[in-house]
Design a protein around this motif. Structure first.
Motif, mmCIF file in Angstrom:
data_model
loop_
_atom_site.group_PDB
_atom_site.id
_atom_site.type_symbol
_atom_site.label_atom_id
_atom_site.label_comp_id
_atom_site.label_asym_id
_atom_site.label_seq_id
_atom_site.Cartn_x
_atom_site.Cartn_y
_atom_site.Cartn_z
ATOM 1 N N PRO A 143 -2.457 0.104 -0.279
ATOM 2 C CA PRO A 143 -3.041 -0.815 -1.257
ATOM 3 C C PRO A 143 -4.220 -0.177 -1.973
ATOM 4 O O PRO A 143 -4.953 0.638 -1.399
ATOM 5 C CB PRO A 143 -3.487 -2.005 -0.394
ATOM 6 C CG PRO A 143 -2.562 -1.974 0.784
ATOM 7 C CD PRO A 143 -2.320 -0.514 1.052
ATOM 8 N N SER A 144 -4.396 -0.504 -3.239
ATOM 9 C CA SER A 144 -5.510 0.040 -4.008
ATOM 10 C C SER A 144 -6.824 -0.231 -3.291
ATOM 11 O O SER A 144 -6.971 -1.228 -2.581
ATOM 12 C CB SER A 144 -5.533 -0.586 -5.406
ATOM 13 O OG SER A 144 -4.376 -0.224 -6.133
ATOM 14 N N ASP A 145 -7.786 0.661 -3.486
ATOM 15 C CA ASP A 145 -9.036 0.598 -2.726
ATOM 16 C C ASP A 145 -9.759 -0.731 -2.877
ATOM 17 O O ASP A 145 -10.457 -1.174 -1.966
ATOM 18 C CB ASP A 145 -9.964 1.740 -3.172
ATOM 19 C CG ASP A 145 -9.404 3.110 -2.809
ATOM 20 O OD1 ASP A 145 -8.521 3.171 -1.928
ATOM 21 O OD2 ASP A 145 -9.841 4.103 -3.410
ATOM 22 N N TRP A 146 -9.606 -1.370 -4.033
ATOM 23 C CA TRP A 146 -10.310 -2.644 -4.264
ATOM 24 C C TRP A 146 -9.610 -3.836 -3.619
ATOM 25 O O TRP A 146 -10.188 -4.917 -3.535
ATOM 26 C CB TRP A 146 -10.492 -2.879 -5.762
ATOM 27 C CG TRP A 146 -9.235 -2.731 -6.563
ATOM 28 C CD1 TRP A 146 -8.295 -3.679 -6.831
ATOM 29 C CD2 TRP A 146 -8.777 -1.535 -7.193
ATOM 30 N NE1 TRP A 146 -7.273 -3.169 -7.576
ATOM 31 C CE2 TRP A 146 -7.544 -1.848 -7.830
ATOM 32 C CE3 TRP A 146 -9.283 -0.237 -7.295
ATOM 33 C CZ2 TRP A 146 -6.820 -0.905 -8.555
ATOM 34 C CZ3 TRP A 146 -8.558 0.702 -8.019
ATOM 35 C CH2 TRP A 146 -7.342 0.365 -8.630
ATOM 36 N N LEU A 147 -8.400 -3.654 -3.157
ATOM 37 C CA LEU A 147 -7.682 -4.757 -2.504
ATOM 38 C C LEU A 147 -8.011 -4.758 -1.014
ATOM 39 O O LEU A 147 -7.164 -4.480 -0.164
ATOM 40 C CB LEU A 147 -6.179 -4.626 -2.738
ATOM 41 C CG LEU A 147 -5.711 -4.747 -4.189
ATOM 42 C CD1 LEU A 147 -4.201 -4.681 -4.268
ATOM 43 C CD2 LEU A 147 -6.218 -6.036 -4.834
ATOM 44 N N ILE A 148 -9.237 -5.099 -0.696
ATOM 45 C CA ILE A 148 -9.708 -4.982 0.681
ATOM 46 C C ILE A 148 -9.146 -6.064 1.600
ATOM 47 O O ILE A 148 -9.246 -5.963 2.822
ATOM 48 C CB ILE A 148 -11.249 -4.999 0.735
ATOM 49 C CG1 ILE A 148 -11.807 -6.278 0.112
ATOM 50 C CG2 ILE A 148 -11.814 -3.766 0.021
ATOM 51 C CD1 ILE A 148 -13.329 -6.394 0.200
ATOM 52 N N SER A 149 -8.533 -7.119 1.034
ATOM 53 C CA SER A 149 -7.947 -8.166 1.871
ATOM 54 C C SER A 149 -6.432 -8.234 1.755
ATOM 55 O O SER A 149 -5.805 -9.115 2.346
ATOM 56 C CB SER A 149 -8.534 -9.535 1.485
ATOM 57 O OG SER A 149 -8.016 -9.969 0.234
ATOM 58 N N SER A 150 -5.833 -7.308 1.014
ATOM 59 C CA SER A 150 -4.417 -7.443 0.660
ATOM 60 C C SER A 150 -3.508 -6.502 1.441
ATOM 61 O O SER A 150 -2.681 -5.787 0.877
ATOM 62 C CB SER A 150 -4.242 -7.246 -0.849
ATOM 63 O OG SER A 150 -4.946 -8.242 -1.551
ATOM 64 N N PHE A 328 2.206 -19.384 -6.431
ATOM 65 C CA PHE A 328 2.592 -19.155 -5.044
ATOM 66 C C PHE A 328 1.934 -17.892 -4.515
ATOM 67 O O PHE A 328 1.809 -16.891 -5.213
ATOM 68 C CB PHE A 328 4.118 -19.009 -4.977
ATOM 69 C CG PHE A 328 4.673 -18.749 -3.599
ATOM 70 C CD1 PHE A 328 4.303 -19.542 -2.523
ATOM 71 C CD2 PHE A 328 5.576 -17.716 -3.389
ATOM 72 C CE1 PHE A 328 4.824 -19.304 -1.259
ATOM 73 C CE2 PHE A 328 6.111 -17.482 -2.134
ATOM 74 C CZ PHE A 328 5.731 -18.277 -1.067
ATOM 75 N N LYS A 329 1.498 -17.938 -3.243
ATOM 76 C CA LYS A 329 0.956 -16.755 -2.583
ATOM 77 C C LYS A 329 0.951 -16.990 -1.080
ATOM 78 O O LYS A 329 0.565 -18.066 -0.609
ATOM 79 C CB LYS A 329 -0.485 -16.496 -3.052
ATOM 80 C CG LYS A 329 -1.151 -15.234 -2.456
ATOM 81 C CD LYS A 329 -0.507 -13.950 -2.963
ATOM 82 C CE LYS A 329 -1.166 -12.699 -2.414
ATOM 83 N NZ LYS A 329 -2.567 -12.524 -2.892
ATOM 84 N N VAL A 330 1.375 -15.987 -0.313
ATOM 85 C CA VAL A 330 1.279 -16.026 1.142
ATOM 86 C C VAL A 330 0.273 -14.980 1.591
ATOM 87 O O VAL A 330 0.065 -13.962 0.916
ATOM 88 C CB VAL A 330 2.640 -15.777 1.828
ATOM 89 C CG1 VAL A 330 3.648 -16.840 1.417
ATOM 90 C CG2 VAL A 330 3.167 -14.377 1.515
ATOM 91 N N SER A 331 -0.338 -15.218 2.725
ATOM 92 C CA SER A 331 -1.268 -14.238 3.283
ATOM 93 C C SER A 331 -0.489 -13.159 4.030
ATOM 94 O O SER A 331 0.676 -13.340 4.384
ATOM 95 C CB SER A 331 -2.261 -14.916 4.222
ATOM 96 O OG SER A 331 -1.590 -15.498 5.334
ATOM 97 N N GLY A 332 -1.157 -12.043 4.294
ATOM 98 C CA GLY A 332 -0.487 -10.908 4.912
ATOM 99 C C GLY A 332 -0.022 -11.143 6.334
ATOM 100 O O GLY A 332 0.875 -10.451 6.815
ATOM 101 N N ASP A 333 -0.626 -12.131 7.024
ATOM 102 C CA ASP A 333 -0.167 -12.464 8.377
ATOM 103 C C ASP A 333 0.650 -13.749 8.394
ATOM 104 O O ASP A 333 1.009 -14.259 9.455
ATOM 105 C CB ASP A 333 -1.352 -12.578 9.342
ATOM 106 C CG ASP A 333 -2.328 -13.688 8.948
ATOM 107 O OD1 ASP A 333 -2.099 -14.363 7.915
ATOM 108 O OD2 ASP A 333 -3.316 -13.871 9.671
ATOM 109 N N ILE A 376 -6.456 -16.493 -1.342
ATOM 110 C CA ILE A 376 -5.703 -15.464 -0.626
ATOM 111 C C ILE A 376 -5.631 -14.255 -1.555
ATOM 112 O O ILE A 376 -4.660 -14.049 -2.286
ATOM 113 C CB ILE A 376 -4.298 -15.963 -0.237
ATOM 114 C CG1 ILE A 376 -4.384 -17.236 0.599
ATOM 115 C CG2 ILE A 376 -3.536 -14.875 0.533
ATOM 116 C CD1 ILE A 376 -3.043 -17.883 0.873
ATOM 117 N N GLY A 377 -6.682 -13.465 -1.574
ATOM 118 C CA GLY A 377 -6.744 -12.319 -2.465
ATOM 119 C C GLY A 377 -6.868 -12.747 -3.917
ATOM 120 O O GLY A 377 -7.116 -13.922 -4.231
#
Length: 398
Positions: A143-150, A328-333, A376-377
């Motif tokens: 993931p791109s460096d700025w996507l610290i939660s993705s 729509f969006k889901v979290s990584g977990d 969520i991001g």
């Protein structure tokens, strides 16, 4: 058959009377089903498996069956009941027991119209889940460096969705791009910069297609900003084409966004527009979303422009039909999701934003607080049409 119906019946009840009620009840539902009776041998092998609790006194029977059924399927238990012969009371006791065991379940009960609608929705959600099983998605670069939660939890994604996440080095794509020949381009560009960039943008597309074949992928996300420095071009055109061909393709290595797009594709047939909010009006519910690529099969028309941040390569300015949309969006977990409906009010084309720009008004303006308090991001997926009911039901089954 997409739906199978199994039965629970107490031996204390007269079988002929129970069968008469069964035939009357099921015929009134007007749904297609495979009646399996008390033979649970293939339980868990259909998009929807219903346990028709026909009478009371069946709680002990279910308890004895539970280990076998749990071994066959991790899906929630759906208990169908007509309400006759104390079947509803038995279903409530069974569901309470399931909750104590940490298992999900639901009693399907009501008038024939409600039950039919509910079965159709659950069946559709089950079909979507089956489409996701065994799916392989590639993460090209990190993931791109700025996507610290993705980022995403690979084990939870595999366990709950049946999707395998495969890490692929960015260098593998760069090597493939070098081997890919340039081609003549007939598309009309509005600037010399874009016209010169089109052959290279198509090289990236063909190279990504090779990666899809090599790694047996149904989708991917790419650390696309690395292309700006390595090949002086962008992946925006490639992603627009891949998504329109049924291969989920996400930006910036955002894994949760890619998962959201793959779920959406299985549910409604398009992967969606991955974009981030540029501005929000909490009082009106209007939000501006923007990004430099959008699937070609989601727009009425499109134009080529440069990539916004860099001013190089090829970006896509797409114009989607105004009307109902779903965010729509889901979290990584997979522990959280956001699903909300709204309206695409208008498309715009301001020069100081990513090229595809949409003004969306949420149906409930209070839902804008989510973006300001617990997002969520930053990326979210915009889908044409209203699909909240199906997506919510699908997420409940995970």
């Amino acid at each position: 058959m997409k739906t199978a119906i199994y039965t629970l019946t107490s031996e204390l009840h007269d079988e002929k009377a129970v069968q008469a009620v069964t035939e009357e009840f099921l015929s009134g539902l007007h749904v297609e089903y495979d009646f399996r009776g008390n033979d649970y041998a293939d339980y868990g092998s259909h998009p929807l498996d219903l346990i028709y609790v026909r009478t009371g006194g069946t709680e002990g029977i279910f308890k004895r069956l539970l280990p076998e059924l749990s071994a066959k399927s991790a899906s929630p238990f759906y208990l169908l009941t007509s309400g006759k012969s104390n079947s509803l009371a038995a279903s409530m006791e069974i569901l309470s027991f399931l909750r104590q065991q940490g298992r999900k379940g639901e009693i399907i009960h009501g008038n024939a119209e409600y039950i039919s609608r509910r079965i159709c929705l659950l069946e559709k959600a089950g079909e979507v889940r089956r489409q996701l099983l065994g799916c392989r998605l590639g993460v090209i670069g990190q993931p791109s460096d700025w996507l610290i939660s993705s980022h995403a939890d690979k084990e939870k994604v595999k366990a709950r969705l049946g999707i395998e996440l495969t890490d692929i080095p960015m260098q593998a794509l760069l090597d493939e791009i070098k081997k890919t020949p340039a081609e003549e381009v007939d598309d009309v560009a509005h600037s010399a910069v874009v016209e010169q960039a089109l052959p290279g943008a198509l090289q990236i597309y063909h190279a990504l297609k090779k990666m899809v074949e090599r790694y047996s992928l149904q989708g991917l996300t790419i650390r696309c900003f690395d292309l700006l420095t390595s090949v002086r071009n962008t992946g925006c055109l490639a992603l627009a084409k891949l998504n329109s061909e049924g291969i989920v393709a996400g930006c910036e290595g955002d894994v949760p966004a890619m998962l959201s797009m793959r779920i959406a594709q299985a549910a409604i047939g398009v992967s969606g527009f991955q974009a981030n909010p540029a501005s929000i009006n909490p009082e009106t519910g209007e939000m501006l979303f923007a990004h430099c690529t959008i699937p070609f099969n989601m727009v009425e028309r499109y134009e080529f422009d440069t990539h916004f941040e860099s001013g190089i390569g090829v970006g896509i300015r797409g114009y989607m039909k105004e009307g109902p949309v779903t965010l729509f969006k889901v979290s990584g977990d997979l522990s959280r999701c956001f699903i909300e409906e709204g309206e695409l009010v208008r498309n715009q084309a301001k020069p100081d934003l990513c090229r595809t720009q949409q003004i969306i008004r949420l149906s409930d303006c209070s839902k804008t607080s989510y973006f300001l308090t617990e997002p969520i991001g930053n990326h979210h997926v915009i889908l044409p049409g209203h699909h909240k009911e199906l997506l919510e039901q699908l997420m409940k089954t995970l």
